[in-house]
Design a protein around this motif. Structure first.
Motif, PDB file in Angstrom:
ATOM      1  N   ASN A 563      -3.572  -0.962  -6.753  1.00  0.00           N
ATOM      2  CA  ASN A 563      -4.833  -1.594  -7.354  1.00  0.00           C
ATOM      3  C   ASN A 563      -5.912  -1.237  -6.879  1.00  0.00           C
ATOM      4  O   ASN A 563      -6.871  -0.744  -6.915  1.00  0.00           O
ATOM      5  CB  ASN A 563      -4.040  -2.284  -8.432  1.00  0.00           C
ATOM      6  N   GLN A 564      -5.587  -2.133  -5.278  1.00  0.00           N
ATOM      7  CA  GLN A 564      -6.633  -2.901  -4.458  1.00  0.00           C
ATOM      8  C   GLN A 564      -7.125  -1.267  -3.731  1.00  0.00           C
ATOM      9  O   GLN A 564      -8.606  -0.938  -3.617  1.00  0.00           O
ATOM     10  CB  GLN A 564      -6.711  -3.764  -3.407  1.00  0.00           C
ATOM     11  N   LEU A 565      -6.213  -0.483  -3.011  1.00  0.00           N
ATOM     12  CA  LEU A 565      -6.394   0.820  -3.298  1.00  0.00           C
ATOM     13  C   LEU A 565      -6.850   2.184  -3.819  1.00  0.00           C
ATOM     14  O   LEU A 565      -7.490   2.347  -3.406  1.00  0.00           O
ATOM     15  CB  LEU A 565      -4.641   1.237  -2.258  1.00  0.00           C
ATOM     16  N   HIS A 566      -6.113   2.113  -4.448  1.00  0.00           N
ATOM     17  CA  HIS A 566      -7.090   2.847  -5.844  1.00  0.00           C
ATOM     18  C   HIS A 566      -8.632   2.503  -5.811  1.00  0.00           C
ATOM     19  O   HIS A 566      -9.533   3.519  -6.069  1.00  0.00           O
ATOM     20  CB  HIS A 566      -6.590   3.054  -7.718  1.00  0.00           C
ATOM     21  N   GLN A 567      -8.524   1.403  -6.327  1.00  0.00           N
ATOM     22  CA  GLN A 567     -10.255   0.953  -6.398  1.00  0.00           C
ATOM     23  C   GLN A 567     -11.075   1.319  -5.078  1.00  0.00           C
ATOM     24  O   GLN A 567     -12.142   1.245  -4.809  1.00  0.00           O
ATOM     25  CB  GLN A 567     -10.360  -1.011  -6.421  1.00  0.00           C
ATOM     26  N   THR A 568     -10.011   0.942  -3.668  1.00  0.00           N
ATOM     27  CA  THR A 568     -11.260   1.282  -2.707  1.00  0.00           C
ATOM     28  C   THR A 568     -11.173   2.526  -2.454  1.00  0.00           C
ATOM     29  O   THR A 568     -12.667   3.634  -1.776  1.00  0.00           O
ATOM     30  CB  THR A 568     -10.344   0.691  -1.118  1.00  0.00           C
ATOM     31  N   SER A 570     -11.536   5.147  -4.498  1.00  0.00           N
ATOM     32  CA  SER A 570     -11.774   5.888  -5.948  1.00  0.00           C
ATOM     33  C   SER A 570     -12.820   7.070  -5.586  1.00  0.00           C
ATOM     34  O   SER A 570     -12.863   7.970  -6.269  1.00  0.00           O
ATOM     35  CB  SER A 570     -11.946   5.402  -7.091  1.00  0.00           C
ATOM     36  N   HIS A 571     -13.417   6.652  -4.688  1.00  0.00           N
ATOM     37  CA  HIS A 571     -14.405   7.737  -4.641  1.00  0.00           C
ATOM     38  C   HIS A 571     -14.533   8.748  -2.987  1.00  0.00           C
ATOM     39  O   HIS A 571     -15.339   9.438  -2.717  1.00  0.00           O
ATOM     40  CB  HIS A 571     -16.384   6.728  -3.975  1.00  0.00           C
ATOM     41  N   THR A 572     -13.302   8.457  -2.581  1.00  0.00           N
ATOM     42  CA  THR A 572     -12.861   9.586  -1.309  1.00  0.00           C
ATOM     43  C   THR A 572     -11.863  10.358  -1.413  1.00  0.00           C
ATOM     44  O   THR A 572     -10.546  10.605  -2.256  1.00  0.00           O
ATOM     45  CB  THR A 572     -12.604   8.331  -0.234  1.00  0.00           C
ATOM     46  N   PRO A 573     -12.469  11.703  -1.585  1.00  0.00           N
ATOM     47  CA  PRO A 573     -11.233  12.945  -1.199  1.00  0.00           C
ATOM     48  C   PRO A 573     -10.594  12.540  -0.250  1.00  0.00           C
ATOM     49  O   PRO A 573     -10.046  11.855   0.836  1.00  0.00           O
ATOM     50  CB  PRO A 573     -12.219  14.249  -0.311  1.00  0.00           C
TER      51      PRO A 573
END
Length: 610
Positions: A563-568, A570-573
């Motif tokens: 979840n934290q990885l997804h939030q971090t 989320s805006h990076t390809p």
């Protein structure tokens, strides 16, 4: 010489003492003597004409006198269509001379006319004047009797001069009461001698003017006697005006009234009819009319018995009953500082300038201001101070019957009584107040206190006066000290304004500091609340996560990590490579950016993480 001396003395007295009765008495006696002198002079001219007519002088020897030719001035005068000889004759006629002298007599008599005279001083001068007038009256009486005894054939003008002598005697007799009674200041008593002289002077003036319109007489005819008076001829006892009328009608028209029966009956019934008319007139004096703006106090034998309202009333005739009229509700204004003999101020027009009473400037001296002594305190020491006050009272006589009786019989001068009482109250009212207190105290309350005190004092005197209102128009220092007091007031106002300004600045600074302190305090409280809330939320989250780890184990940890990885990320390809490719190789995240085919190749960058 006697007439000249009397006129000079009257002129000197009028210059040094205009209200003296000596000038009036001397003027009237001098004017009467002038009339007598005019009459005697006219008679003298007629006597001279008779002497020249009946006793002509010896004619000189006839001598041949050569007639001189007319001069150039005479020829020019003949060309002007004006008869100078006729004008000269008119100017030298007895009529012009008599009219001019009559005008001079009127001027002398009216010069001593007055409406108010002073009381004569007690001394021997007036008794000396009484003695001189008594001797003059005796001489005048002897002359009048002598003229009355002269027959018409001996001196025809004597019967015309005798009335003028009687006029002089009457003027001298009417002069005595003004000298014998020095305290009697009745203007009619002093001016009565001048009235007789003025009437006869007017008759002389009219006779002189009317004589100019009479047809001229023959040069050899006897001149007419113009200086005669029909008014002076009536100064006989008993008076016979009807006899004079009868004589004139019989002389000019030939009518003898004695032959008429109607006039005989009228003469016999004259006294009874006159007596009845006098009695009826005397009875009518008991009828009195009281107007709507007045009330009447009816006195019966000198004792007030009733107060009469407006209307027509009848009582006992005079002097047994009389009605004294008083006011009925008229409102008067009175200034406490105004003098009793001050003339009333004329009314100002609606469009004109304001009257002087409307001037309220301190630095001007007003006749209606009243000086008052008040208390003063300087440097902790008591002293006195003077102020000017303008206090006005609106008053009227009370509407009750008792008030009307009290105002009529308990005081002879109501305005002076109110002014005196008001001054006493003002002295007592202002004695305990300072100037600052008077200027700062409410005028309405001060006016009510003064009105109440003055009304109580007037009621204690039983004056019958009702005060409607009291108005304090102005209270200020004297005019001489007004500028200094203005300076003191300006300094006090400046000091108070400066103090108020500094107090305002201090209040503004205090309010600004209070605002800043309140803002900082609120900001600190807000920050503390925010930190506390975050700490509490973190604590709650930590407790929840701890509980979840305890219940779910590694699954919750992996879920939380993803979840934290997804939030971090989320805006990076991302390019995700499955870790199962290599058995012993961990997952690798390639964060490199590859350019497109149209772009130039760039320096590669690589980041890795676990």
């Amino acid at each position: 010489m006697l007439i000249f001396l009397m006129l000079v003395v009257a002129l000197i007295v009028s210059i040094f003492e205009p209200l003296s009765r000596w000038s009036s008495l001397l003027s009237s006696n001098g004017a009467a003597l002038i009339l007598l002198a005019v009459s005697l002079y006219n008679a003298q001219r007629i006597c001279q004409w008779r002497a020249e007519q009946f006793s002509p002088s010896l004619k000189p020897e006839e001598a041949a006198v050569e007639t001189e030719p007319p001069t150039i001035y005479q020829r020019l005068a003949a060309l002007i269509p004006i008869n100078f000889n006729r004008i000269n004759a008119v100017l030298k006629s007895d009529g012009i001379w008599l009219a001019s002298m009559a005008a001079f007599v009127l001027f002398v008599a009216l010069a001593g006319w007055g409406t108010r005279f002073l009381t004569l001083d007690e001394g021997n001068l007036r008794w000396f004047a009484v003695g001189v007038i008594a001797l003059a009256m005796f001489a005048t009486l002897v002359a009048e009797r002598h003229l009355a005894a002269i027959v018409n054939e001996a001196w025809p003008e004597a019967k015309f001069i005798a009335p003028i002598v009687r006029l002089t005697l009457a003027v001298q007799f009417l002069t005595l009461p003004g000298l014998i009674f020095p305290t009697a200041n009745l203007a009619l008593l002093v001016n009565l001698p001048a009235v007789l002289v003025v009437l006869v002077g007017i008759e002389f003036l009219l006779r002189g003017l009317f004589s100019l319109f009479t047809p001229p007489k023959d040069e050899n005819a006897e001149p007419a006697f113009l200086a005669k008076s029909q008014l002076a001829a009536q100064l006989v006892w008993p008076p016979r005006p009807l006899l004079f009328l009868q004589h004139e009608l019989h002389h000019h028209f030939g009518i003898d009234l004695r032959q008429l029966w109607a006039f005989t009956v009228l003469r016999r019934a004259f006294l009874p009819v006159l007596t009845v008319m006098l009695i009826c007139g005397w009875l009518l004096t008991g009828m009195q009319q009281v107007s709507t703006t007045q009330r009447g106090i009816y006195e019966r034998f000198g004792k007030p018995v009733a107060v009469l309202p407006s209307g027509l009333h009848y009582g006992l005739p005079w002097p047994f009953g009389q009605v004294i009229l008083i006011e009925n509700g008229q409102v008067h204004e009175l200034a406490a500082g105004e003098e009793s003999d001050t003339p009333a101020e004329p009314l100002a027009g609606a469009e004109g300038n304001a009257p002087s009473s409307a001037d309220r400037l301190w630095d001007a001296i007003h006749s209606f201001d009243k000086a008052q002594i008040i208390a003063s305190q300087s440097d902790s020491q008591q002293s006195l101070q003077i102020i000017n006050s303008d206090v006005r009272f609106m008053w009227r006589i009370g509407l009750t019957d008792n008030a009307a009786l009290a105002a009529t019989y308990h005081s002879t001068n109501l305005p002076e009584l109110i002014r005196t009482t008001a001054n006493q109250v003002l002295v007592h009212q202002f004695s305990s107040l300072t100037l600052e207190q008077l200027l700062s105290e409410q005028r309405n309350e001060l006016a009510r206190q003064i009105n109440r005190a003055v009304q109580q004092k007037l009621d204690s005197l039983n004056s019958g006066v009702e005060l409607l209102s009291t108005v304090v128009e102005a209270i200020h220092p004297p005019a001489g000290a007004a500028n200094a007091f203005h300076g003191v007031q300006a300094a006090q106002i400046s000091a108070q304004a400066l103090i108020s300004r500094e107090r305002g600045n201090a209040a503004q600074l205090a309010a600004t500091a209070q605002t800043h302190a309140t803002a900082r305090q609120n900001q600190a409280q807000m920050n503390a609340t925010d930190v506390t809330s975050k700490a509490q939320s973190t604590a709650v989250r930590f407790a929840a996560q701890k509980q979840a780890v305890a219940q779910s184990g590694q699954v919750f940890v992996d879920e939380l990590w993803f979840n934290q990885l997804h939030q971090t990320l989320s805006h990076t390809p991302l390019l995700i490579i499955d870790h199962r490719i290599g058995a012993n190789t961990p997952p690798t995240i390639d964060l490199r950016e590859f350019p497109s085919l149209n772009e130039a190749p760039a320096k590669p960058t690589q980041e890795s993480s676990r």
